[in-house]
Design a protein around this motif. Structure first.
Motif, PDB file in Angstrom:
ATOM      1  N   SER A  94       0.820  -1.214   0.000  1.00 36.55           N
ATOM      2  CA  SER A  94       0.000   0.000   0.000  1.00 36.55           C
ATOM      3  C   SER A  94       0.848   1.255   0.000  1.00 36.55           C
ATOM      4  N   GLY A  95       2.036   1.186   0.593  1.00 36.98           N
ATOM      5  CA  GLY A  95       2.902   2.352   0.658  1.00 36.98           C
ATOM      6  C   GLY A  95       2.451   3.355   1.701  1.00 36.98           C
ATOM      7  N   GLN A  96       3.164   4.471   1.762  1.00 36.73           N
ATOM      8  CA  GLN A  96       2.918   5.469   2.799  1.00 36.73           C
ATOM      9  C   GLN A  96       1.845   6.477   2.439  1.00 36.73           C
ATOM     10  N   GLY A  97       1.276   6.372   1.241  1.00 37.22           N
ATOM     11  CA  GLY A  97       0.402   7.417   0.723  1.00 37.22           C
ATOM     12  C   GLY A  97      -0.768   7.799   1.604  1.00 37.22           C
ATOM     13  N   SER A  98      -1.348   6.845   2.342  1.00 38.63           N
ATOM     14  CA  SER A  98      -2.577   7.125   3.096  1.00 38.63           C
ATOM     15  C   SER A  98      -2.394   7.083   4.608  1.00 38.63           C
ATOM     16  N   ILE A  99      -1.146   7.097   5.076  1.00 36.33           N
ATOM     17  CA  ILE A  99      -0.972   6.945   6.525  1.00 36.33           C
ATOM     18  C   ILE A  99      -1.494   8.142   7.306  1.00 36.33           C
ATOM     19  N   GLY A 100      -1.740   9.264   6.636  1.00 36.08           N
ATOM     20  CA  GLY A 100      -2.288  10.423   7.336  1.00 36.08           C
ATOM     21  C   GLY A 100      -3.792  10.358   7.522  1.00 36.08           C
ATOM     22  N   ASP A 101      -4.458   9.384   6.905  1.00 36.57           N
ATOM     23  CA  ASP A 101      -5.915   9.244   6.966  1.00 36.57           C
ATOM     24  C   ASP A 101      -6.249   7.815   7.372  1.00 36.57           C
ATOM     25  N   PRO A 102      -6.476   7.559   8.669  1.00 28.93           N
ATOM     26  CA  PRO A 102      -6.681   6.183   9.138  1.00 28.93           C
ATOM     27  C   PRO A 102      -7.804   5.448   8.427  1.00 28.93           C
ATOM     28  N   ALA A 103      -8.936   6.134   8.152  1.00 32.54           N
ATOM     29  CA  ALA A 103     -10.061   5.457   7.509  1.00 32.54           C
ATOM     30  C   ALA A 103      -9.705   5.015   6.094  1.00 32.54           C
ATOM     31  N   ARG A 104      -9.089   5.911   5.342  1.00 32.90           N
ATOM     32  CA  ARG A 104      -8.691   5.570   3.969  1.00 32.90           C
ATOM     33  C   ARG A 104      -7.596   4.498   3.977  1.00 32.90           C
ATOM     34  N   TRP A 105      -6.724   4.585   4.973  1.00 28.28           N
ATOM     35  CA  TRP A 105      -5.629   3.618   5.126  1.00 28.28           C
ATOM     36  C   TRP A 105      -6.184   2.202   5.305  1.00 28.28           C
ATOM     37  N   VAL A 106      -7.148   2.050   6.206  1.00 29.28           N
ATOM     38  CA  VAL A 106      -7.736   0.725   6.458  1.00 29.28           C
ATOM     39  C   VAL A 106      -8.494   0.241   5.230  1.00 29.28           C
ATOM     40  N   GLU A 107      -9.237   1.136   4.599  1.00 34.25           N
ATOM     41  CA  GLU A 107      -9.990   0.761   3.397  1.00 34.25           C
ATOM     42  C   GLU A 107      -9.044   0.261   2.307  1.00 34.25           C
ATOM     43  N   GLN A 108      -7.898   0.915   2.162  1.00 37.70           N
ATOM     44  CA  GLN A 108      -6.913   0.520   1.156  1.00 37.70           C
ATOM     45  C   GLN A 108      -6.335  -0.852   1.475  1.00 37.70           C
ATOM     46  N   LEU A 109      -6.041  -1.089   2.759  1.00 33.53           N
ATOM     47  CA  LEU A 109      -5.481  -2.389   3.147  1.00 33.53           C
ATOM     48  C   LEU A 109      -6.484  -3.514   2.937  1.00 33.53           C
ATOM     49  N   LEU A 110      -7.765  -3.229   3.153  1.00 37.12           N
ATOM     50  CA  LEU A 110      -8.795  -4.246   2.940  1.00 37.12           C
ATOM     51  C   LEU A 110      -8.838  -4.691   1.487  1.00 37.12           C
ATOM     52  N   GLN A 111      -8.481  -3.796   0.582  1.00 34.84           N
ATOM     53  CA  GLN A 111      -8.444  -4.163  -0.827  1.00 34.84           C
ATOM     54  C   GLN A 111      -7.172  -4.943  -1.172  1.00 34.84           C
ATOM     55  N   GLU A 112      -6.123  -4.761  -0.383  1.00 37.24           N
ATOM     56  CA  GLU A 112      -4.834  -5.402  -0.679  1.00 37.24           C
ATOM     57  C   GLU A 112      -4.735  -6.819  -0.127  1.00 37.24           C
ATOM     58  N   VAL A 113      -5.327  -7.074   1.044  1.00 37.89           N
ATOM     59  CA  VAL A 113      -5.151  -8.382   1.682  1.00 37.89           C
ATOM     60  C   VAL A 113      -5.997  -9.441   0.986  1.00 37.89           C
ATOM     61  N   PRO A 114      -5.615 -10.706   1.079  1.00 34.27           N
ATOM     62  CA  PRO A 114      -6.476 -11.780   0.572  1.00 34.27           C
ATOM     63  C   PRO A 114      -7.849 -11.704   1.254  1.00 34.27           C
ATOM     64  N   GLU A 115      -8.898 -11.973   0.512  1.00 36.13           N
ATOM     65  CA  GLU A 115     -10.256 -11.791   1.037  1.00 36.13           C
ATOM     66  C   GLU A 115     -10.515 -12.518   2.354  1.00 36.13           C
ATOM     67  N   PRO A 116     -10.017 -13.752   2.547  1.00 33.62           N
ATOM     68  CA  PRO A 116     -10.279 -14.421   3.833  1.00 33.62           C
ATOM     69  C   PRO A 116      -9.723 -13.680   5.045  1.00 33.62           C
ATOM     70  N   LEU A 117      -8.765 -12.757   4.809  1.00 35.10           N
ATOM     71  CA  LEU A 117      -8.160 -12.038   5.926  1.00 35.10           C
ATOM     72  C   LEU A 117      -8.834 -10.700   6.223  1.00 35.10           C
TER      73      LEU A 117
END
Length: 647
Positions: free
Chosen positions: A544-567
């Motif tokens: 995901s990189g550092q791009g969204s670390i200033g916005d926790p909500a966007r950061w989590v949303e981005q990680l949810l798209q990156e991780v395998p769906e079961p996780l």
């Protein structure tokens, strides 16, 4: 047909909407650590609150049933809407104008989601009825209200209105607002005859029935004229919005005081709710043409936070036979509550509205103040069915009332009521106590069939206990439920100190991503995670990189798209679990300490690898490599000491 909502607009609605404010409309939330809130889950029955909301990251997660998501999915699930409709509802809530992929301004009136369309129609009708109450034709309705002690201010407070005596007053009004007859048939506000549809409510006083969020979903109408051949009270029939088994009149006005005072008062009619609120009993609600049942209890328990820490439900019933029957039906549901249940019956048979008319506000408060435990009412009702002047009558009464006493949850009160029962029957205390004890054993045997079930068995049933953590779960952290098991990953073992350390580090960076600024990001991205599930999440963070670390909500949303769906459920859980700190400074200190421990663990691992290399090396054969490894070990030790000094 309108196109899809633009992705950036969906993100904007999600970012701008306060998830706590939305959830507060359905669930009573209490603080659970800095930035976290907790309440009874609206998705399953539970006694201990496990539904956690973290506004900073814009997500919720239930540690009991595994339900999780953002504010859009919450509205989807609770209001039974599509994703598209949920976004539109939230956008309207914050006044945000959505854009659509086709370049238009969104769907026209006929294409709006059916639920929102119906809600809009009810809102318009609500305003129409209220305006009609002020017209000359509504004199009879105003007289009815005044005769029962309700002035204009009271009518406005409760939104009382009037339906004109014509056949199509409301019909014309809604048609004029662009509604088709096909749509209006779905509202429940119209009847249909040989010549088409016509107003269901005519020449009646009208009460709007609202859901817990405050949206009008139906109406109750009281007959005013002698030539009206309909029933005294006429309600909206079952519709997509209005389910009488799930509706409590006045819940929109009472919900906050119910939660605050840990009290729910259940009365029988609209005017009784009004009388109670005006008398200071602002926790009063009423059912709408049906008994207080299972679905009502679910609503009540969530508002009361019915978790074993107190609270009371008070039923008021008329003193006649029908009222007694209603009270006994309520007692049958008593075991679904942790809160204590009571009954308040006015000796003369007056309801709260009549009592307020005759004796004033204080009499209504006194009625609630003189409540009796519902089980006592049930015991006395069972005794009245028998002739206690005969031996046979007393034995029959004991057989019927002993199981009632046995159902009393408070083990300290039960023996006292056994003694009371003995006095009412005129029988030896020992004999009555034996009968109560035998009934209690039968109750226990009847409910023991479910004992010993494994975690997750019976999933989906109306369970009254929280599933709770499985065996071996980390203290205070429930594992993922069976419905969210990870087929491609082993479940992390909470007893493994390394896995626990990695979990804590992920909790920190998911909830407080700003801590990864600067050199910390490089150090964290180079860390080695050994637990497969946590390793996959760590890799998603790096991707995901550092791009969204200033916005926790966007950061989590981005990680949810990156991780395998079961996780994804695991990511949601890590993002909302309360951090063990009560102030902003303590949170920052905790986060620094956790990352310092993680980095120290990494240093320890690297040192162990280099120590192994050093031991295998022949210093005389390769003195340069020997010196280099020693320097690297010294640098690692200095880094470790520096981390300890900084933490």
């Amino acid at each position: 047909m309108a196109g899809l909502i633009k992705r950036e607009d969906i993100d904007e609605v999600r970012q701008r909407t306060d998830i706590k404010e939305v959830v507060d409309g359905y669930v009573t939330l209490k603080g659970a650590g800095l930035g976290s809130f907790k309440g009874l889950c609206p998705f399953h029955d539970e006694r201990s609150p496990s539904f956690t909301v973290r506004p900073q990251v814009g997500r919720y997660h239930c540690f009991g049933c595994g339900e999780d998501g953002d504010v859009i999915s919450f509205v989807q699930k609770l209001d039974h809407t599509t994703f598209h409709e949920a976004v539109e509802k939230l956008a309207a809530r914050i006044g945000y104008e959505l854009r659509y992929e086709d370049g238009g301004s969104g769907p026209n009136r006929e294409e709006i989601g059916r639920r929102q369309r119906l809600l809009d129609a009810h809102k318009i009708a609500d305003e129409f009825f209220r305006a009609q109450l002020l017209t000359p034709g509504a004199t009879e309705g105003r007289n009815f209200l005044y005769g029962r002690g309700f002035d204009r201010a009271a009518a406005e407070q409760f939104g009382v209105g009037y339906a004109p005596q014509g056949w199509d007053s409301l019909l014309k009004h809604l048609r004029g607002r662009g509604y088709t007859d096909a749509e209006l048939k779905l509202t429940g506000m119209f009847s249909e005859g040989g010549r088409g549809i016509y107003d269901r409510f005519r020449g009646r006083l009208i009460w709007p029935i609202r859901d817990i969020a405050g949206d009008t979903i139906g109406f109750g109408a009281r007959k005013l004229y002698e030539d009206d051949q309909g029933p005294k009270y006429l309600n909206t029939p079952e519709t997509a919005l209005y389910k009488k088994s799930q509706v409590l009149y006045g819940i929109d006005l009472a919900k906050r005081n119910i939660a605050k005072e840990r009290q729910l008062v259940v009365v029988e009619g609209y005017t009784d709710v009004m009388a109670c609120h005006l008398a200071g009993i602002t926790t009063a609600v009423a059912t709408c043409g049906t008994a207080f049942g299972t679905e009502h209890i679910k609503i009540a328990r969530r508002l009361l936070s019915d978790d074993g820490s107190g609270g009371e439900v008070i039923f008021t019933f008329d003193g006649d036979a029908a009222g007694q029957k209603a009270a006994l039906r309520a007692f049958e549901e008593d075991q679904r509550f942790v809160a204590q249940t009571y009954v308040a019956v006015e000796p003369g048979g007056s309801d709260p509205c009549e009592l307020r008319q005759a004796k004033g506000d204080s009499a209504v408060r006194d009625l609630i103040g003189t409540r009796r435990p519902l089980f006592e009412f049930a015991i006395r009702a069972s005794l009245r069915r028998h002739n206690l002047d005969t031996v046979e009558g007393r034995i029959a009464a004991l057989r019927e009332s002993a199981p009632v006493v046995a159902q009393i949850r408070d083990a300290g009160i039960r023996p006292a009521y056994a003694r009371e029962l003995a006095g009412w029957l005129g029988m030896p205390v020992e004999e009555v106590s034996r009968a109560v004890g035998a009934a209690a054993k039968r109750n226990a045997q009847g409910t023991s069939g479910g004992a010993g079930q494994g975690y997750g068995q019976g999933h989906g049933q109306n369970q009254t206990r929280s599933a709770g953590p499985a065996h071996g779960a980390a203290p205070g952290v429930a594992p993922l439920p069976p419905s969210a098991t990870l087929p491609a990953f082993n479940r992390p073992d909470p007893r493994d100190p390394v896995a626990a350390m990695e979990r804590q580090a992920l909790e920190v960076v998911l909830q407080q991503p700003a801590i990864l600024e600067g050199a910390t990001w490089l150090r964290f991205s180079e860390a080695r995670f050994s637990t497969p599930a946590y390793l996959a999440i760590h890799e998603a963070i790096r991707a995901s990189g550092q791009g969204s670390i200033g916005d926790p909500a966007r950061w989590v949303e981005q990680l949810l798209q990156e991780v395998p769906e079961p996780l994804r459920p695991l990511v949601s859980e890590l993002a909302v679990v309360p951090l063990p700190a009560s102030t902003a400074e303590a949170v920052q200190r905790y986060c620094r300490d956790i990352l310092a421990r993680l980095f120290e663990l990494q240093i320890t691992r690297v040192k162990a690898d280099k120590m192994g290399q050093l031991q295998r090396l022949d210093a005389t054969a390769d003195p340069e490599a020997f010196q280099r490894l020693n320097r690297e070990l010294m640098e690692l030790e200095m880094q470790r000491r520096s981390l300890r000094m900084d933490s």
